[in-house]
Design a protein around this motif. Structure first.
Motif, PDB file in Angstrom:
ATOM      1  N   PHE A   1       6.087 -16.672  -4.381  1.00  0.00           N
ATOM      2  CA  PHE A   1       5.531 -15.962  -3.237  1.00  0.00           C
ATOM      3  C   PHE A   1       6.273 -16.361  -1.963  1.00  0.00           C
ATOM      4  CE2 PHE A   1       2.204 -15.969   0.194  1.00  0.00           C
ATOM      5  CZ  PHE A   1       2.260 -14.611   0.413  1.00  0.00           C
ATOM      6  N   LEU A   2       6.793 -15.358  -1.254  1.00  0.00           N
ATOM      7  CA  LEU A   2       7.584 -15.647  -0.054  1.00  0.00           C
ATOM      8  C   LEU A   2       6.800 -15.449   1.238  1.00  0.00           C
ATOM      9  CD1 LEU A   2      10.354 -15.996  -1.452  1.00  0.00           C
ATOM     10  CD2 LEU A   2      11.226 -14.596   0.391  1.00  0.00           C
ATOM     11  N   GLY A   3       5.851 -14.504   1.205  1.00  0.00           N
ATOM     12  CA  GLY A   3       5.063 -14.288   2.415  1.00  0.00           C
ATOM     13  C   GLY A   3       4.737 -12.814   2.606  1.00  0.00           C
TER      14      GLY A   3
ATOM     15  N   ALA B   1      -2.014 -15.368  -4.774  1.00  0.00           N
ATOM     16  CA  ALA B   1      -1.166 -16.064  -3.800  1.00  0.00           C
ATOM     17  C   ALA B   1      -1.991 -16.905  -2.839  1.00  0.00           C
ATOM     18  CB  ALA B   1      -0.349 -15.058  -3.004  1.00  0.00           C
ATOM     19  N   GLN B   2      -3.329 -16.856  -2.966  1.00  0.00           N
ATOM     20  CA  GLN B   2      -4.185 -17.493  -1.950  1.00  0.00           C
ATOM     21  C   GLN B   2      -3.775 -16.982  -0.570  1.00  0.00           C
ATOM     22  OE1 GLN B   2      -6.846 -19.777  -2.620  1.00  0.00           O
ATOM     23  NE2 GLN B   2      -6.493 -18.746  -4.554  1.00  0.00           N
ATOM     24  N   TRP B   3      -3.690 -15.668  -0.461  1.00  0.00           N
ATOM     25  CA  TRP B   3      -3.178 -15.025   0.745  1.00  0.00           C
ATOM     26  C   TRP B   3      -3.998 -13.759   0.954  1.00  0.00           C
ATOM     27  CZ3 TRP B   3       0.587 -16.944   3.872  1.00  0.00           C
ATOM     28  CH2 TRP B   3       1.216 -16.077   4.774  1.00  0.00           C
ATOM     29  N   PRO B   4      -4.618 -13.563   2.121  1.00  0.00           N
ATOM     30  CA  PRO B   4      -5.625 -12.501   2.232  1.00  0.00           C
ATOM     31  C   PRO B   4      -5.091 -11.117   2.579  1.00  0.00           C
ATOM     32  CG  PRO B   4      -5.565 -13.796   4.247  1.00  0.00           C
ATOM     33  CD  PRO B   4      -4.526 -14.382   3.336  1.00  0.00           C
ATOM     34  N   THR B   5      -3.773 -10.991   2.765  1.00  0.00           N
ATOM     35  CA  THR B   5      -3.295  -9.689   3.236  1.00  0.00           C
ATOM     36  C   THR B   5      -2.213  -9.108   2.338  1.00  0.00           C
ATOM     37  OG1 THR B   5      -1.697 -10.780   4.682  1.00  0.00           O
ATOM     38  CG2 THR B   5      -3.801 -10.221   5.663  1.00  0.00           C
TER      39      THR B   5
ATOM     40  N   PHE C   1       2.593  -1.947   7.908  1.00  0.00           N
ATOM     41  CA  PHE C   1       3.167  -3.223   7.493  1.00  0.00           C
ATOM     42  C   PHE C   1       3.935  -3.073   6.183  1.00  0.00           C
ATOM     43  CE2 PHE C   1      -0.421  -4.301  10.185  1.00  0.00           C
ATOM     44  CZ  PHE C   1       0.134  -5.221  11.049  1.00  0.00           C
TER      45      PHE C   1
ATOM     46  N   ARG D   1      -1.325 -19.700   6.178  1.00  0.00           N
ATOM     47  CA  ARG D   1      -2.545 -19.919   5.392  1.00  0.00           C
ATOM     48  C   ARG D   1      -3.602 -20.658   6.204  1.00  0.00           C
ATOM     49  NH1 ARG D   1       0.289 -21.324   0.058  1.00  0.00           N
ATOM     50  NH2 ARG D   1       0.185 -19.342  -1.050  1.00  0.00           N
TER      51      ARG D   1
ATOM     52  N   LYS E   1       0.866  -1.177   0.000  1.00  0.00           N
ATOM     53  CA  LYS E   1       0.000   0.000   0.000  1.00  0.00           C
ATOM     54  C   LYS E   1       0.902   1.226   0.000  1.00  0.00           C
ATOM     55  CE  LYS E   1      -3.803  -2.379   2.201  1.00  0.00           C
ATOM     56  NZ  LYS E   1      -4.576  -2.617   3.416  1.00  0.00           N
TER      57      LYS E   1
ATOM     58  N   GLU F   1      10.654 -12.439  10.075  1.00  0.00           N
ATOM     59  CA  GLU F   1      11.304 -13.651  10.565  1.00  0.00           C
ATOM     60  C   GLU F   1      12.530 -13.994   9.712  1.00  0.00           C
ATOM     61  OE1 GLU F   1       7.728 -16.226  11.626  1.00  0.00           O
ATOM     62  OE2 GLU F   1       9.351 -17.704  11.457  1.00  0.00           O
TER      63      GLU F   1
ATOM     64  N   ILE G   1       4.570 -20.299   5.190  1.00  0.00           N
ATOM     65  CA  ILE G   1       3.453 -19.813   4.383  1.00  0.00           C
ATOM     66  C   ILE G   1       2.230 -20.693   4.601  1.00  0.00           C
ATOM     67  CG2 ILE G   1       2.604 -19.548   2.023  1.00  0.00           C
ATOM     68  CD1 ILE G   1       5.306 -18.633   1.181  1.00  0.00           C
TER      69      ILE G   1
ATOM     70  N   ASP H   1       5.104 -10.432   8.322  1.00  0.00           N
ATOM     71  CA  ASP H   1       5.567 -11.220   9.473  1.00  0.00           C
ATOM     72  C   ASP H   1       6.646 -12.216   9.060  1.00  0.00           C
ATOM     73  OD1 ASP H   1       3.659 -10.008  11.112  1.00  0.00           O
ATOM     74  OD2 ASP H   1       2.144 -11.473  10.537  1.00  0.00           O
ATOM     75  N   ILE H   2       6.410 -12.889   7.932  1.00  0.00           N
ATOM     76  CA  ILE H   2       7.393 -13.870   7.439  1.00  0.00           C
ATOM     77  C   ILE H   2       8.665 -13.148   6.996  1.00  0.00           C
ATOM     78  CG2 ILE H   2       7.840 -15.544   5.590  1.00  0.00           C
ATOM     79  CD1 ILE H   2       4.986 -16.525   5.909  1.00  0.00           C
TER      80      ILE H   2
END
Lengths: 108, 82
Positions: A82-84, A68-72, A34, B51, A24, A91, B47, A87-88
């Motif tokens: 796709f790495l994350g 990415a089947q990822w909601p954020t 974030f 998920r 964003k 880490e 990941i 938060d990932i």
């Protein structure tokens, strides 16, 4: 854009840019905490990266979640993979994985 | 808006052997921090672990939960284990 072409557009972006961050705002003016954190992590690890501002395009904003089947958001891609989210990324920054990965890229 | 305890309840009900610590440090009931432990995370990448949490929360991720800072652990890696 049709749903199909949004997915193609995203695929092109992640294949054409080794390190690609969907966020964003942009790297100079992040519009969310974030996203700002993600940009900072990439900079600290010396990455050359491109960003896409999902606030500029509602189709990509919803399409990237499906891609990415990822909601954020933010979402980080390296070499098309796709790495994350942030938060990932944090880490992987703390345990040094991200640095190793990024150094591996510039060696090529 | 959502109570942090509600999020913890949903996770504990949907994931096996799950303990979830959820808080909203800003007190706005929209931005949350969660530490989640479950045996379902065993053998899965980060990941995939995240998920599973998002899937368990389903449509809440699109609505009442504006942001969720997430840390996932397998039971053996859980730092707060008794």
């Amino acid at each position: 854009m049709s749903e199909r072409s949004v997915q193609d557009f995203i695929k092109d972006l992640v294949t054409q840019n080794q390190v690609m961050l969907f966020m964003k705002g942009n790297k100079f003016f992040p519009a969310c905490g974030f996203s700002a954190k993600s940009v900072q992590i990439l900079k600290m690890n010396g990455a050359t990266f491109e960003t896409f501002d999902v606030l500029s395009d509602p189709d990509v904003r919803s399409g990237i979640k499906e891609f990415a089947q990822w909601p954020t958001i933010p979402q980080l891609y390296i070499n098309g993979e796709f790495l994350g989210g942030s938060d990932i990324m944090m880490e992987m920054h703390e345990n040094g994985e991200l640095k190793t990965m990024i150094e591996g890229l510039s060696a090529n | 808006m959502m109570e942090p305890t509600k999020i913890a309840e949903i996770l504990q009900a949907s994931l096996p052997d799950c303990q979830a610590l959820v808080s909203d440090n800003a007190g706005d009931k929209e931005h949350f921090q969660a530490e989640v432990v479950s045996s379902a995370f065993e053998g899965r990448s980060r990941i995939q672990q995240h998920r599973l949490v998002y899937q368990a929360l389903g449509d809440h991720m699109k609505g009442d939960i504006h942001a969720l800072a997430l840390k996932t652990y397998t039971p053996s890696k859980w730092p707060n284990k008794a």
